[in-house]
Design a protein around this motif. Structure first.
Motif, PDB file in Angstrom:
ATOM      1  N   ASN A   8       0.820  -1.379   0.185  1.00  0.00           N
ATOM      2  CA  ASN A   8      -0.009   0.063  -0.091  1.00  0.00           C
ATOM      3  C   ASN A   8       0.906   1.122  -0.021  1.00  0.00           C
ATOM      4  OD1 ASN A   8      -2.188  -1.531  -0.060  1.00  0.00           O
ATOM      5  ND2 ASN A   8      -2.725  -1.209   1.979  1.00  0.00           N
ATOM      6  N   LEU A  12       3.534   0.066  -3.645  1.00  0.00           N
ATOM      7  CA  LEU A  12       2.730   0.475  -4.662  1.00  0.00           C
ATOM      8  C   LEU A  12       3.061   1.607  -5.491  1.00  0.00           C
ATOM      9  CD1 LEU A  12      -0.273   0.340  -5.797  1.00  0.00           C
ATOM     10  CD2 LEU A  12      -1.017   2.116  -3.950  1.00  0.00           C
ATOM     11  N   THR A  13       3.944   2.369  -4.784  1.00  0.00           N
ATOM     12  CA  THR A  13       4.277   3.765  -5.202  1.00  0.00           C
ATOM     13  C   THR A  13       5.442   3.453  -6.408  1.00  0.00           C
ATOM     14  OG1 THR A  13       4.039   5.080  -3.237  1.00  0.00           O
ATOM     15  CG2 THR A  13       5.632   5.895  -5.021  1.00  0.00           C
ATOM     16  N   LEU A  16       3.542   1.851  -9.446  1.00  0.00           N
ATOM     17  CA  LEU A  16       2.678   2.941 -10.115  1.00  0.00           C
ATOM     18  C   LEU A  16       3.892   3.792 -11.193  1.00  0.00           C
ATOM     19  CD1 LEU A  16       0.055   3.981  -7.722  1.00  0.00           C
ATOM     20  CD2 LEU A  16      -0.370   2.893  -9.768  1.00  0.00           C
ATOM     21  N   GLY A 151      -8.764  -6.163  -7.053  1.00  0.00           N
ATOM     22  CA  GLY A 151      -7.775  -6.730  -8.250  1.00  0.00           C
ATOM     23  C   GLY A 151      -8.729  -7.892  -9.134  1.00  0.00           C
ATOM     24  N   LEU A 175       0.789  -5.153 -11.126  1.00  0.00           N
ATOM     25  CA  LEU A 175       0.325  -3.950 -11.007  1.00  0.00           C
ATOM     26  C   LEU A 175      -1.347  -3.919 -10.402  1.00  0.00           C
ATOM     27  CD1 LEU A 175       0.746  -0.741 -11.209  1.00  0.00           C
ATOM     28  CD2 LEU A 175       0.208  -0.829 -13.646  1.00  0.00           C
ATOM     29  N   ARG A 176      -2.017  -4.817 -11.275  1.00  0.00           N
ATOM     30  CA  ARG A 176      -3.351  -4.805 -10.992  1.00  0.00           C
ATOM     31  C   ARG A 176      -3.941  -5.302  -9.509  1.00  0.00           C
ATOM     32  NH1 ARG A 176      -6.723  -9.089 -14.163  1.00  0.00           N
ATOM     33  NH2 ARG A 176      -6.079 -10.222 -12.082  1.00  0.00           N
ATOM     34  N   VAL A 179      -2.905  -2.046  -6.996  1.00  0.00           N
ATOM     35  CA  VAL A 179      -4.040  -1.086  -6.930  1.00  0.00           C
ATOM     36  C   VAL A 179      -5.110  -1.579  -6.364  1.00  0.00           C
ATOM     37  CG1 VAL A 179      -5.450   0.247  -8.555  1.00  0.00           C
ATOM     38  CG2 VAL A 179      -2.797   0.250  -9.011  1.00  0.00           C
ATOM     39  N   THR A 182      -4.790  -1.837  -2.553  1.00  0.00           N
ATOM     40  CA  THR A 182      -5.076  -0.371  -2.210  1.00  0.00           C
ATOM     41  C   THR A 182      -6.469   0.127  -1.829  1.00  0.00           C
ATOM     42  OG1 THR A 182      -2.933   0.219  -2.896  1.00  0.00           O
ATOM     43  CG2 THR A 182      -4.529   2.133  -2.509  1.00  0.00           C
TER      44      THR A 182
END
Length: 268
Positions: A8, A12-13, A16, A151, A175-176, A179, A182
């Motif tokens: 998270n 995640l950063t 992204l 997801g 990636l899915r 996200v 989160t």
């Protein structure tokens, strides 16, 4: 493991940034052709591994050092030395926290029956099971279906897995999924957890999951390419969850290994 603090935040950063960097330019026809040709070499539909060099380096770090010297011994010690009733209570409590997210995602995936099951499990176990420490619902015949993450919901509506990453200690992620987790963390009661509480949830669930895979270690060792095997098993599991539990027509190499392995990783 819906609420994963490492993912998270920093993870995640990281995902992204890498994902957006790949979208910064409009792909031309040559780029699309290259992508299609690259995708054709994958055993599992929906696999996109543009950072395979980095991922293999992280795989070697995990497989040769972090897992055998940290994750595996800690997980086995937890299972061997913590009394079973205590572990069961912790597992039930943490699982109960995910039920509202499971319910919402079941609704999104148009599975009303499963949504009702998750709702009933949450209020029954929260009310009569000491905030979820005791799984009263299962004793009453309301057994828990598979987890549903956002997801999975995105995948149900055709959103691709996106780039695949192998991360230190944590393991595989797309990636899915990053996200989606989160978004799941925004639902009650997961949104009430502090960073350290979320981290504790991730650690306890991770130890249970890692210990459960000990019996499958020989399957991984016997595979021709453990990295590819793990990636294929992971993506196939995500594809399966995105269908709402319906089978998908995929016959990758080493399918006999994948069937065994996926029995253990279905709740990852």
């Amino acid at each position: 493991m819906q609420n994963k603090p490492l993912k998270n935040l920093t993870i995640l950063t990281f995902l992204l940034v890498l994902g957006l960097s790949g979208c910064a330019e409009t792909p031309n026809e040559e780029g699309l052709t290259e992508y299609v040709e690259q995708d054709a070499q994958y055993n599992i539909k929906g696999t996109y591994d543009p950072f395979e060099g980095f991922n293999r380096a992280m795989w070697d770090l995990n497989y040769d050092y972090l897992d055998p010297y940290l994750a595996r011994p800690v997980s086995i010690a937890y299972v061997d030395y913590i009394p079973s009733p205590v572990r069961t209570g912790i597992r039930n409590f943490l699982s109960n926290l995910d039920e509202p997210a499971n319910m919402v995602n079941s609704i999104i995936m148009l599975d009303g029956e499963q949504a009702v099951t998750h709702f009933n499990r949450f209020w029954i176990n929260t009310t009569f099971g000491l905030a979820g420490l005791i799984d009263i619902a299962s004793s009453a015949g309301i057994t828990k279906p598979g987890n549903r993450a956002f997801g999975d919901s995105m995948g149900y509506y055709g959103v691709d897995n996106g780039s695949y990453f192998m991360l230190p200690l944590y393991g595989p992620v797309t990636l899915r999924e990053g996200v989606g987790d989160t978004v799941d963390g925004l639902y009650f009661p997961l949104n009430l957890l502090t960073f350290w509480q979320s981290l504790g949830k991730w650690v306890f669930e991770g130890m249970e999951d890692r210990a459960a895979l000990v019996s499958q270690e020989s399957v991984l060792r016997d595979s021709p390419d453990p990295y590819i095997f793990t990636r294929d098993a992971y993506i196939q599991n995500k594809n399966f969850r995105a269908t709402g539990g319906e089978s998908v027509a995929e016959e990758p190499e080493g399918e006999e290994y994948l069937d065994e392995f996926l029995d253990e990783v279905d709740d990852f």
